[in-house]
Design an enzyme around this catalytic site. Structure first.
Site, PDB file in Angstrom:
ATOM      1  N   ASP A 179     -75.200   8.515-117.014  1.00  0.00           N
ATOM      2  CA  ASP A 179     -74.301   8.404-115.865  1.00  0.00           C
ATOM      3  C   ASP A 179     -72.942   7.923-116.372  1.00  0.00           C
ATOM      4  O   ASP A 179     -72.765   7.710-117.577  1.00  0.00           O
ATOM      5  CB  ASP A 179     -74.877   7.478-114.788  1.00  0.00           C
ATOM      6  N   HIS A 250     -70.704  12.554-112.905  1.00  0.00           N
ATOM      7  CA  HIS A 250     -71.416  11.388-113.443  1.00  0.00           C
ATOM      8  C   HIS A 250     -71.466  11.405-114.967  1.00  0.00           C
ATOM      9  O   HIS A 250     -72.493  11.103-115.571  1.00  0.00           O
ATOM     10  CB  HIS A 250     -72.833  11.312-112.854  1.00  0.00           C
ATOM     11  N   GLU A 317     -72.607  14.822-106.642  1.00  0.00           N
ATOM     12  CA  GLU A 317     -71.344  14.085-106.560  1.00  0.00           C
ATOM     13  C   GLU A 317     -70.367  14.455-107.674  1.00  0.00           C
ATOM     14  O   GLU A 317     -69.951  13.607-108.460  1.00  0.00           O
ATOM     15  CB  GLU A 317     -71.641  12.569-106.577  1.00  0.00           C
TER      16      GLU A 317
HETATM   17  C1  ACM Z   1     -77.532  10.579-105.651  1.00  0.00           C
HETATM   18  O1  ACM Z   1     -77.954   9.631-104.977  1.00  0.00           O
HETATM   19  N1  ACM Z   1     -76.271  10.623-106.007  1.00  0.00           N
HETATM   20  C2  ACM Z   1     -78.401  11.655-106.063  1.00  0.00           C
END
Ligand code: ACM
Length: 543
Positions: A179, A250, A317
């Site tokens: 991440d 991420h 995201e």
């Molecule tokens: C997530 O909670 N961004 C998959």
């Protein structure tokens, strides 16, 4: 007097108590396995042997033995039947996994002390009540996701979580390894991923009583040997480890290590470091051949380490702003004849879908991968509610239901001011117990695409194992029952009955050393201040 029904979690299909004497487990008792059941016999000797101090020798106890057998006529590999009377224990499974789940139920019948790492006192008498349990799971994907990027969990903690999963008959460990805030898996050909990407210089804590940032570095990673050990430990417990390498969002930790992976025509990627705060990060991967080749190299090593059919590529995201501004990304969109930046993400995901499929694997991603068109063989983790899962199942794609409002266990579990984690809405134990993975909108045919369900543990505000335990338990026990047991519709579920069975389960969790949220009385940090953290008094952290 009718014998008491054993307090099993998750509830089995049926448990019939016979009354009369149970089976005594003592120094003369043998544990003996038929073909295919040896692994579970080893596990029983290790786990129950440690707790009881008994040898459970395969050759011992001619008369009184625990026998483990495969019975292919049982309904499915994971189904089992457990028969206990004064003379014998017979654990039969449809396949090796079924034998293992039968052995897990056997351990619950032995009592909470069977969950200890060492005997509480020597010479105690163990007895298993006479009972016949018949059981099989509702779903084949009974998952737990653990985020080890926001806060690193050392290998021993991960192995402990695998044991906790196995005790609840969960079978998929979704390992969120990368991440913005940290890259946690050694990749030999790209050593800076962990050399630089696994540490952030300072870290934020979830505690309002603390400064917003603590000026101490946070990090850690798993070597490839660690990963092999984790995967093997999981396999012994019939758990598949699904690795997640999150792209194209991420990814700031990877970009900090290798700036050429970022959109360097719109941002000075050489100035980026591993991110030290939470939220949605604008610094995403550049959609270049360099990036594709780099991540193919990463995935080649990932495939060598993880036998799992499914490989998770994240996909959640991913803000498109840098791609909108980047001349290179725009040129790529034109060159590929794509409509827009959403289609560019689809192309990116589609590339890895084809790449994984060509290697006999299947891609799974968060439901954002639906935007701009879902790659052909891809499966979806439906987290932004049910909608993504419904759309994917209707289009014939497999789905794992893990909607945020229902099974994100980082959300607080009570409204009180002492609750340590203020994220989002309150999800109580009862809310989780009444979670239904298959939405009524799906036809039975479409519902077949729901592989199962998964609870997710994001660790922004869980910086140690005590915090993770507190958020996970007891709700993970309720979740396990949703994933395993044949429960009626949510409104008809017997939550009071579940709570009665939980009285026995809390004693098991105590023996396992789990720092669960107690059903009543002071919270752990009120009893032991400074050990498990402090209550909060600042603004909620953002995810
Ligand atoms: C997530 O909670 N961004 C998959």
């Amino acid at each position: 007097m009718t014998p008491e029904t054993p307090k099993l979690i998750p509830a089995p299909l049926s448990a019939e108590t016979a009354g009369g004497p149970g089976f005594p487990l003592d120094a003369a008792t043998g544990v003996e396995a038929g073909p295919g059941a040896e692994r579970t016999a080893r596990w029983l000797r290790t786990a129950v042997g440690a707790a009881t101090g008994l040898p459970l020798d395969p050759a011992a106890g001619d008369a009184r033995r625990v026998r483990l057998r495969i019975r292919p006529d049982l309904e499915g590999d994971e189904a089992y039947r457990l028969t206990v009377d004064a003379e014998r224990v017979l654990i039969e499974g449809g396949g090796p996994a079924g034998v293992f789940y039968g052995a897990q139920t056997f351990r619950q019948l032995l009592g909470p002390d069977a969950f200890r790492r060492a005997p509480l006192h020597a010479g105690r008498v163990w007895e298993v009540p006479a009972v016949t349990v018949t059981d099989a799971p509702r779903f084949r994907w009974r998952g737990l996701m653990l985020d080890v990027a926001r806060h690193f969990m050392p290998k021993e903690g991960v192995l402990r979580y695998l044991d906790l999963m196995a005790a609840h008959k969960l079978n998929v460990f979704h390992f969120h390894l990368t991440d913005d805030q940290g890259w946690r898996i050694e990749i030999r050909r790209h050593p800076r991923l962990t050399g630089i990407g696994s540490w952030r210089a300072r870290t934020k804590t979830g505690h309002r009583a603390s400064p917003l940032w603590e000026e101490k570095p946070h990090g850690g990673h798993y070597t490839q040997d660690d990963i092999r050990e984790i995967v093997a430990y999981a396999a012994e417990r019939h758990i598949t480890v699904v690795p997640e390498i999150d792209v194209p969002g991420h990814s700031q930790a990877a970009i900090a290590a290798y700036p050429e992976l970022g959109n360097s025509d719109v941002v000075d990627t050489s100035a980026l470091s591993v991110w030290d705060t939470w939220g949605i990060n604008p610094n995403v991967l550049a959609p270049t051949d360099t990036t594709l080749r780099f991540y193919e190299g990463v995935l080649e090593e990932v495939l060598e380490l993880f036998p799992s059919r499914f490989v998770h590529i994240g996909g959640d995201e991913c803000p498109k702003d840098q791609w909108r501004r980047s001349p290179a990304a725009q040129a790529r969109i034109r060159e590929l004849g794509l409509a827009d930046e959403d289609a560019l993400q689809s192309w990116f995901v589609g590339h890895f879908d084809a790449w994984l499929t060509a290697r006999g694997r299947r891609l799974i991603g968060w439901d954002e991968i639906l935007e701009g068109g879902l790659a052909e063989g891809a499966a979806v983790s439906s987290w932004r509610g049910y909608a993504g899962g419904i759309a994917a199942a209707r289009a014939g794609h497999d789905v794992v239901m893990c909607p945020e409002q229902q099974v994100y266990l980082d959300h607080r579990q009570a409204p009180g001011p002492d609750e340590p984690v203020p994220i989002g809405w309150v999800r109580t134990l009862e809310d989780v117990y009444r979670f239904e993975p298959v939405p009524p909108e799906l036809t039975p045919e479409e519902a077949r695409h729901v592989l199962g369900t998964q609870a997710n543990l994001w660790t922004e505000v869980m910086e140690d194992q005590g915090r993770v335990d507190y958020q996970a338990f007891p709700r993970l026990a309720a979740f396990a029952e949703v994933a395993w047991s044949a429960l009626p519709a949510p409104a008809e579920r017997d939550f009071a009955g579940f709570e009665r069975r939980m009285t026995a389960h809390y004693r098991r969790l105590d023996a396992l050393g789990v720092a669960y949220r107690p059903p009543a009385g002071p919270l752990p940090w009120q009893r032991r201040p400074g050990v498990l953290g402090r209550p909060l008094d600042g603004p909620p952290p953002h995810r």
